[in-house]
Design a protein around this motif. Structure first.
Motif: not given
Lengths: 115, 112
Positions: A35, A37, A40-45, A90
């Protein structure tokens, strides 16, 4: 209890350079994930793997490559680094799907800056 | 197109009071919902989850509520403690699919 180990913790790259982010887990988990990050954003796969020799794209795979030659290791390769790849990366792992008990175990992250 | 939204970037709560973190989602097909907690310089750690067949799940001081008709998920922490100060991410997915969609996170600060 090592869990999921990521190296390096920090790295600065120049535009156009390449590097490999390392990820290893010692829990014998089949599933592994990368992932990113952004602030200010969420985790993206980015990519995931359901077992050795099997990988698949996630939501944001462009500019990255992965391989899974062993159950333990899942390196992420950046070719021709670009400023848009500045992010915290991550790695995570999980055991096979078990319904409501599914959860991901994360490493502590790699902070990458591309300048 | 943000499938999972946490509209409050930050929340400040007095120690001992209730903390309520909220999350909205757009995909009605999601059937598995989780909350993760993240401290600085660490990876997210699993906190609590709920499947779509339930509307509430408790684990000690933490309770997750699911309102499927409103597509809304919330996390209640009672009583809040200073060690609860962290960034909280909600995440949604499909059971068995092993891929999660995360919200942007809410930074919770517990004041003594």
């Amino acid at each position: 209890n090592a869990g999921v180990t990521q190296t390096p913790k920090f790295r600065i790259l120049k535009i156009g350079q390449s590097m490999t982010l390392q990820c290893a887990q010692d829990m014998n988990h089949n599933y592994m994930y990368w992932y990113r990050q952004d602030p200010g954003m969420g985790l993206k796969l980015i990519y995931y793997s359901v077992g050795a020799g099997i990988t698949d794209k996630g939501e944001v795979p462009n500019g990255y490559n992965v391989s899974r030659s062993t159950t333990e290791d899942f390196p992420l390769r950046l070719e021709l680094a670009a400023p848009s790849q500045t992010s915290v990366y991550f790695c995570a792992s999980s055991p096979p799907a078990t319904g409501v008990n599914e959860k991901l175990f994360f490493g502590s992250g790699t902070q990458l800056s591309v300048l | 197109d943000q499938q999972v939204k946490q509209n409050s970037p930050s929340l400040s709560v007095q120690e001992g009071r209730i903390s309520i973190l909220n999350c909205d989602y757009t995909n009605s097909m999601f059937d598995y919902f989780l909350w993760y907690k993240k401290y600085p310089a660490e990876g997210p750690t699993f906190l609590i989850s709920i499947s779509s067949i339930k509307d509430k799940n408790e684990d000690g001081r933490f309770t997750v509520f699911l309102n499927k008709s409103a597509k809304h998920l919330s996390l209640h922490i009672v009583p809040s403690q200073p060690g609860d100060s962290a960034v909280y991410f909600c995440a949604e997915g499909f059971q068995g699919a092993q891929k999660l969609v995360f919200g942007q996170g809410t930074r919770l600060t517990i004041n003594p």
